[in-house]
Design a protein around this motif. Structure first.
Motif, mmCIF file in Angstrom:
data_model
loop_
_atom_site.group_PDB
_atom_site.id
_atom_site.type_symbol
_atom_site.label_atom_id
_atom_site.label_comp_id
_atom_site.label_asym_id
_atom_site.label_seq_id
_atom_site.Cartn_x
_atom_site.Cartn_y
_atom_site.Cartn_z
ATOM 1 N N LYS A 56 77.778 -49.945 22.237
ATOM 2 C CA LYS A 56 79.054 -50.362 22.820
ATOM 3 C C LYS A 56 80.202 -49.584 22.191
ATOM 4 C CE LYS A 56 76.706 -53.300 25.180
ATOM 5 N NZ LYS A 56 76.225 -52.880 26.509
ATOM 6 N N PRO A 57 81.282 -49.352 22.946
ATOM 7 C CA PRO A 57 82.414 -48.597 22.395
ATOM 8 C C PRO A 57 83.169 -49.389 21.337
ATOM 9 C CG PRO A 57 82.910 -49.408 24.610
ATOM 10 C CD PRO A 57 81.466 -49.700 24.368
ATOM 11 N N PRO A 58 83.834 -48.692 20.412
ATOM 12 C CA PRO A 58 84.618 -49.374 19.376
ATOM 13 C C PRO A 58 85.779 -50.153 19.988
ATOM 14 C CG PRO A 58 84.251 -47.059 18.826
ATOM 15 C CD PRO A 58 83.839 -47.228 20.250
ATOM 16 N N PRO A 59 86.220 -51.235 19.357
ATOM 17 C CA PRO A 59 87.317 -52.038 19.911
ATOM 18 C C PRO A 59 88.670 -51.364 19.726
ATOM 19 C CG PRO A 59 86.714 -52.880 17.764
ATOM 20 C CD PRO A 59 85.717 -51.786 18.087
ATOM 21 N N LEU B 193 92.478 -51.576 18.361
ATOM 22 C CA LEU B 193 93.035 -52.200 17.168
ATOM 23 C C LEU B 193 94.512 -52.511 17.363
ATOM 24 C CD1 LEU B 193 91.485 -49.939 14.358
ATOM 25 C CD2 LEU B 193 90.500 -51.981 15.437
ATOM 26 N N PRO C 250 90.858 -55.688 15.062
ATOM 27 C CA PRO C 250 90.512 -55.710 16.485
ATOM 28 C C PRO C 250 91.430 -56.608 17.291
ATOM 29 C CG PRO C 250 88.528 -55.809 15.147
ATOM 30 C CD PRO C 250 89.688 -55.924 14.198
ATOM 31 N N THR D 169 89.029 -40.083 17.008
ATOM 32 C CA THR D 169 89.545 -40.975 15.977
ATOM 33 C C THR D 169 90.474 -41.996 16.620
ATOM 34 O OG1 THR D 169 90.627 -41.028 13.809
ATOM 35 C CG2 THR D 169 91.574 -39.551 15.448
ATOM 36 N N TYR D 170 90.919 -42.951 15.842
ATOM 37 C CA TYR D 170 91.894 -43.918 16.347
ATOM 38 C C TYR D 170 93.278 -43.283 16.404
ATOM 39 C CZ TYR D 170 88.974 -48.114 16.456
ATOM 40 O OH TYR D 170 88.035 -49.062 16.778
ATOM 41 N N LYS E 192 90.130 -45.739 19.864
ATOM 42 C CA LYS E 192 89.199 -44.694 19.383
ATOM 43 C C LYS E 192 88.935 -43.748 20.555
ATOM 44 C CE LYS E 192 86.374 -43.196 16.026
ATOM 45 N NZ LYS E 192 85.143 -43.919 15.662
ATOM 46 N N HIS F 245 83.786 -42.174 24.315
ATOM 47 C CA HIS F 245 82.572 -42.775 23.772
ATOM 48 C C HIS F 245 81.323 -42.192 24.435
ATOM 49 C CE1 HIS F 245 80.068 -45.784 21.878
ATOM 50 N NE2 HIS F 245 79.648 -46.229 23.052
#
Length: 490
Positions: free
Chosen positions: A66-69, A71, A78, A345-346, A359, A388
């Motif tokens: 799953k993709p990162p949340p 922020l 998150p 990156t974020y 992200k 992603h």
């Protein structure tokens, strides 16, 4: 302001038309059938018996990772649904965060979709002949919508969900003006006031896009503007700034976040936007199945990612299930090479740092791309879901200079008859490369292109190319290094 009932009412049918079976269809279906019939009349067009999809598809449900949340920009924690409440109505927040595989399309939205959907899948036989390739080239053409691009696929549901939640005003950004035009159209159908910040370079290059938005009742500002605090800061730093999508997003988000009666709409990048666009790929799967073809390569341009994701994601589902095995190729401008030169990156989705941290592949939220003619692709980041999928190795990416893209556009226009918007010329250029490679190897590949809109309001760009005045623009290594250095540390 026009209501949905008055805006959708077609002219009275002539007597000869009333005698046909079409008079038994709902009135807006008659309009849609007639539009699609005109495309079906041309050789190699395949609307077939495909209907408007009843559900949107969410690729996240089928991804092995799953993709990162997202922020929170202040806490770097998150996001909770409540964090998005100042910007979006509840249902769009739910769609943004869900992992459900399918989301039902409301009847009211499908009713408007039927003005132009399903859109035609067309085989580019004349282009194939010009290139002398054994490959088959198909393009899914989204230029039949009222605003002339794929953007209506998400503008309509976003406007409807906001209206259903009692919202009165919506604000947004736009680059080339395709998204702003689509949201202006959708807003007038559902009784919303619409305010748009258009990137200054495109505001100056494409005055008829501004006039289209104003015709549909929107108020349009060049960005950066003196209307917002973010805009005033940007103008103070650079009074001649060409603007960017990141800047325009900052201005629209600021207005939404500081006015309780106003919500923000976004034309790309976020999950719910890509979700709505999957009507493209769902239709195309059925159309290709009806003629017995399966794509070997799926190609689309990428700026924020909604056009590419809308076509590609349903095909990715089929690949993950083992039912087909296409390659997926995203094509971006050399002047804004987010996937091919950015870092994963974020980063903020806007220049001022008002949005959540996402992200994604980014050139840095301070990055201001050169004013290429494909204004809709001048974005520093990429949809987190596209990024992603790219990181998982499910797709490839390339960048192409604008002169090669316009050379391809001229070949396409002089064979297929449609003048493409500058954005999909990137996909056409990549498809021509692919077709010529097939000519060299003798492979009979099936190439599928996302042709996301027409270029009727972009003829000034064609004028520059035809007069020999168009030049290739690239990103400055020094400017890129500086913008990457400003990415927040998470």
């Amino acid at each position: 302001m026009a209501t949905a009932s008055t805006a959708l009412r077609p002219p009275r049918l002539p007597v000869a038309e009333q005698a046909s079976p079409l008079h038994r269809l709902p009135k807006n279906r008659v309009v849609a059938v007639n539009v699609r019939r005109s495309f079906a009349a041309r050789a190699g067009s395949y609307p077939g018996n495909v209907g408007v999809p009843k559900q949107w598809y969410n690729l996240i449900a089928d991804l092995p990772v799953k993709p990162p949340p997202m922020l929170h920009p202040g806490t770097h924690q998150p996001l909770n649904p409540s964090d998005l409440a100042p910007l979006f109505p509840d249902e769009l927040i739910r769609q943004e965060l869900t992992e459900e595989r399918f989301i039902d399309i409301p009847d009211e939205v499908r009713d408007v979709y039927e003005l132009w959907r399903p859109t035609p899948l067309i085989r580019a036989k004349r282009l194939e002949k010009l290139l002398g390739t054994p490959a088959k080239i198909y393009y899914k053409y989204e230029g039949t919508s009222p605003a002339g691009s794929h953007k209506g696929n998400t503008a309509v549901p976003q406007a409807w969900y906001n209206a259903a939640a009692g919202v009165k005003n919506v604000v947004t950004e736009t680059g080339a003006g395709q998204w702003g035009s689509a949201l202006s159209f959708a807003s007038t159908l559902f009784g919303l006031n619409c305010e748009v910040w258009q990137v200054r370079a495109s505001y100056d290059q494409k005055p008829y896009r501004r006039l289209m938005m104003e015709t549909w009742g929107a108020k349009v500002h060049p960005s950066p503007s003196d209307v917002t605090e973010a805009g005033r800061r940007l103008l103070a730093a650079d009074p001649s700034s060409p603007g960017s999508l990141g800047m325009a997003i900052s201005e629209a988000v600021e207005v939404a976040a500081t006015n309780a009666d106003t919500k923000y709409c976004l034309g790309s990048v976020l999950n719910h936007v890509l979700l709505h666009q999957t009507v493209i790929g769902e239709e195309c799967l059925e159309q290709l199945a009806a003629i017995g073809d399966t794509p070997d390569v799926v190609i689309g341009c990428t700026g924020g990612g909604s056009n590419f994701g809308g076509l590609a994601f349903p095909f990715m589902r089929e690949k993950l299930a083992g039912r087909m095995n296409p390659q997926f190729k995203a094509v971006e401008p050399a002047a804004c090479p987010t996937l091919t030169k950015g870092v994963y990156t974020y980063d903020y989705g806007d220049t001022a740092g008002l949005t959540p941290l996402m992200k994604m592949h980014t050139l840095g939220h301070d990055f201001v791309p050169d004013p290429i003619h494909a204004g809709g692709l001048r974005y520093h980041g990429m949809a987190p879901l596209i990024s992603h999928v790219y990181e998982l190795g499910f797709m490839e990416a390339m960048s192409i200079q604008q002169t090669e893209c316009f050379e391809a556009a001229i070949q396409f226009a002089r064979t297929e008859g449609i003048i493409p918007a500058p954005e999909p010329t990137h996909a056409i250029a990549a498809a021509i490369r692919e077709a010529l490679e097939c000519k060299r190897t003798g492979e009979e590949k099936v190439i599928l292109i996302a042709m996301c809109g027409h270029g009727h309001f972009d003829l000034a760009a064609y004028d520059r190319y035809l007069r020999g005045d168009m030049i290739d623009l690239s990103h400055s290594s020094e400017k890129l290094k500086e913008s990457l250095g400003a990415i927040p540390k998470v």
